[in-house]
Scaffold this motif. Structure first.
Motif, short mmCIF file in Angstrom:
data_model
loop_
_atom_site.label_atom_id
_atom_site.label_comp_id
_atom_site.label_asym_id
_atom_site.label_seq_id
_atom_site.Cartn_x
_atom_site.Cartn_y
_atom_site.Cartn_z
N ASN A 1 -10.28 -15.01 -7.23
CA ASN A 1 -11.58 -14.39 -7.39
C ASN A 1 -12.63 -15.20 -6.63
OD1 ASN A 1 -10.68 -12.31 -9.02
ND2 ASN A 1 -10.95 -13.47 -10.93
N ARG A 24 -12.78 -9.89 -5.83
CA ARG A 24 -11.43 -10.38 -5.61
C ARG A 24 -11.11 -10.32 -4.12
NH1 ARG A 24 -5.74 -8.02 -8.09
NH2 ARG A 24 -4.38 -9.62 -7.13
N LEU A 25 -10.54 -11.34 -3.59
CA LEU A 25 -10.10 -11.39 -2.20
C LEU A 25 -8.58 -11.14 -2.17
CD1 LEU A 25 -10.49 -11.91 0.83
CD2 LEU A 25 -10.18 -14.37 0.33
N ASP A 26 -8.13 -10.02 -1.47
CA ASP A 26 -6.69 -9.73 -1.28
C ASP A 26 -6.52 -9.29 0.16
OD1 ASP A 26 -4.08 -8.96 -1.22
OD2 ASP A 26 -4.20 -7.59 -2.96
N ASN A 27 -6.20 -10.21 1.02
CA ASN A 27 -6.04 -9.90 2.44
C ASN A 27 -4.65 -10.26 2.96
OD1 ASN A 27 -6.21 -12.64 2.44
ND2 ASN A 27 -7.87 -12.81 3.94
N VAL A 28 -3.70 -10.35 2.00
CA VAL A 28 -2.31 -10.66 2.37
C VAL A 28 -1.48 -9.36 2.36
CG1 VAL A 28 -0.24 -11.94 1.77
CG2 VAL A 28 -2.50 -12.96 1.41
N PRO A 30 1.51 -6.87 1.91
CA PRO A 30 2.67 -6.91 1.01
C PRO A 30 3.96 -7.07 1.82
CG PRO A 30 1.88 -4.65 1.22
CD PRO A 30 0.89 -5.52 1.94
N GLU A 61 5.04 -3.12 -4.35
CA GLU A 61 4.14 -3.59 -5.39
C GLU A 61 3.89 -2.44 -6.36
OE1 GLU A 61 0.58 -5.32 -3.90
OE2 GLU A 61 1.62 -6.84 -2.70
N ASP A 116 -0.78 -1.56 -0.39
CA ASP A 116 -1.11 -1.96 -1.76
C ASP A 116 -2.48 -1.45 -2.14
OD1 ASP A 116 -2.96 -3.68 -0.58
OD2 ASP A 116 -1.70 -5.46 -0.82
N GLU A 117 -2.87 -1.77 -3.37
CA GLU A 117 -4.13 -1.23 -3.90
C GLU A 117 -5.34 -1.77 -3.12
OE1 GLU A 117 -3.24 -0.31 -8.55
OE2 GLU A 117 -3.53 -2.42 -8.00
N ALA A 118 -5.14 -2.90 -2.44
CA ALA A 118 -6.24 -3.45 -1.65
C ALA A 118 -6.32 -2.82 -0.27
CB ALA A 118 -6.06 -4.96 -1.52
N ASN A 120 -3.81 -3.13 2.03
CA ASN A 120 -2.99 -3.86 2.99
C ASN A 120 -1.65 -3.13 3.18
OD1 ASN A 120 -4.77 -6.28 3.22
ND2 ASN A 120 -4.24 -6.47 1.04
#
Length: 428
Positions: A1, A24-28, A30, A61, A116-118, A120
């Motif tokens: 976060n 939230r940071l999600d830059n990876v 899947p 995921e 994914d939900e972000a 990616n």
């Protein structure tokens, strides 16, 4: 976060307290998915499966969006579909979600990614399958059983051959509900033979032969068809016209050109066999009935002169145009083609001299005739002839007496007396 903090400073230089929030940071990206293989059990999609391809996998995921793309080697427009993974990351495309029937037969490449939900997107996971959804009808060699007609000798082992199948394909042959299967060879040729196909229990008449092939991919072709005729009923025995030779007795004048006639099926083949009681080699002949079923053997077609005198048995069968053979019709005749010369009792007139008292009433007697044979007597001086006829008695004795022979007008000298006999069969 991540914590995001914002303050403001006005023109007088006053700074506010901070306003804070978290993001939230999600830059990876899947990881790549896994595709469950083999697809459609054998990694081959046939015509029954091409509009409803089942593809499953795992490794997504939770709740990720799965993107499927299927391409062929002909660079046709790819087939795409989407599905959402479940909470455990498993996913399935089923029902009519993927239809590859428009793609070119051959190798297909299946590519699956997850987002994914972000937002990616993973790298693609790929798998290959083979699309084989076309199959041609085989060909049937005609005519079946050489003439397209199945007779009684053929109905329990119908011979059917063909070509045009895929190598190793399974051929299904069906005639009136009777079915048999055979495998095509490496050239696509196939044969039903021996006792593999028995249609003897089917009703006579036209039957449809249907042949389909099923290839290794599971595709079944449309049927190739031919019509055959089942005729396995033996015809009835033909009819022999009697009496034979007008009196059922064959004499020497008739024995080398016996006339036989009768009726049968139209265009049937008539086989005649004549045997004697001494078991000599039978005399045989063959003739074809006309369109009305009438048949005749005449001329020199049947010669029974070599058979033993006495009762002869005539057997006649017919073979119809389908090749079915009837039972034999039989008839008996008597062969009597031999006769010996009678004997003349000598001397004639006790001294072989005919005097004036005897010349109008010549007495001639004899023996050796067949019982009840007709005896013809002739006497001649070379210029004049007188004849008489008498019937032999039951012992073969005969006699010319009374005024039956008159030689009174003949020239004196040697006279020739001849006697022939004609038996009841007509032999002289």
């Amino acid at each position: 976060n991540l914590t995001v903090s914002a303050t403001q400073t006005d023109t007088a230089g006053n700074t506010s307290t901070a306003a804070n929030t978290t993001v939230r940071l999600d830059n990876v990206a899947p990881s790549a998915l896994s595709i469950t293989t083999p697809i459609e059990i054998d990694d081959i999609i046939n015509g029954a499966e091409d509009a409803d391809v089942l593809i499953t996998g795992a490794g997504a995921e939770a709740n990720a969006q799965i993107n499927i793309s299927i391409t062929d080697s002909a660079n046709n427009a790819p087939v795409t579909a989407q599905v959402t993974a479940d909470g455990s990351g498993n996913w399935t495309l089923a029902g009519n979600e993927v239809d590859v029937s428009a793609l070119a037969n051959g190798t297909l490449t299946i590519s699956a990614t997850q987002t994914d939900e972000a937002g990616n997107q993973s790298n693609a996971e790929t798998a290959t399958v083979s699309l084989d959804n076309t199959i041609a009808s085989p060909s049937i060699s005609t005519p079946i059983s050489t003439d397209g007609i199945i007779n009684a000798a053929e109905d329990s082992s119908v011979l059917i051959t063909g070509s045009g199948a895929e190598p190793g394909a399974l051929l299904t042959v069906n005639i009136g509900g009777v079915q048999v299967q055979v495998t095509a060879d490496s050239s696509g040729n196939w044969t039903i033979q021996s006792n593999e196909l028995d249609i003897s229990s089917l009703n006579n008449g036209a039957l449809t032969v249907t042949v389909t092939q099923t290839d290794s991919a599971g595709n079944t072709s449309s049927g190739a068809t031919q019509t055959i005729t089942l005729d396995n009923r033996a015809p009835v025995a033909p009819v022999i016209t009697t009496p034979i030779a007008t009196d059922n007795v064959i004499n020497a004048a008739e024995d080398n050109s016996l006339s036989l006639s009768g009726t049968a099926e139209a265009d049937a083949t008539i086989d005649v066999s004549i045997i004697d009681s001494a078991n000599n080699a039978p005399v045989t002949a063959q003739v074809t009935a006309d369109g009305s079923g009438n048949w005749t053997l005449t001329g020199s077609e049947i010669d029974v002169s070599s058979l033993t005198n006495g009762s002869l048995t005539i057997n006649v069968t017919q073979t119809d145009v389908a090749g079915n053979r009837s039972n034999a019709a039989t008839a008996t005749v008597n062969l009597d083609n031999t006769i010996v010369a009678p004997s003349i009792t000598t001397p004639i007139e006790s001294d072989d001299i005919i005097n004036a008292a005897e010349d109008n009433d010549v007495l001639i007697t004899g023996t050796g005739a067949e019982a009840n044979a007709t005896v013809d007597i002739a006497i001649t001086d070379g210029s004049y002839t007188d004849t008489a006829q008498v019937t032999a008695d039951g012992s073969g004795n005969w006699s010319i007496a009374g005024s039956e022979l008159d030689v009174s007008s003949f020239n004196n000298g040697n006279l020739t007396v001849s006697a022939t006999q004609t038996d009841t069969a007509g032999n002289t």
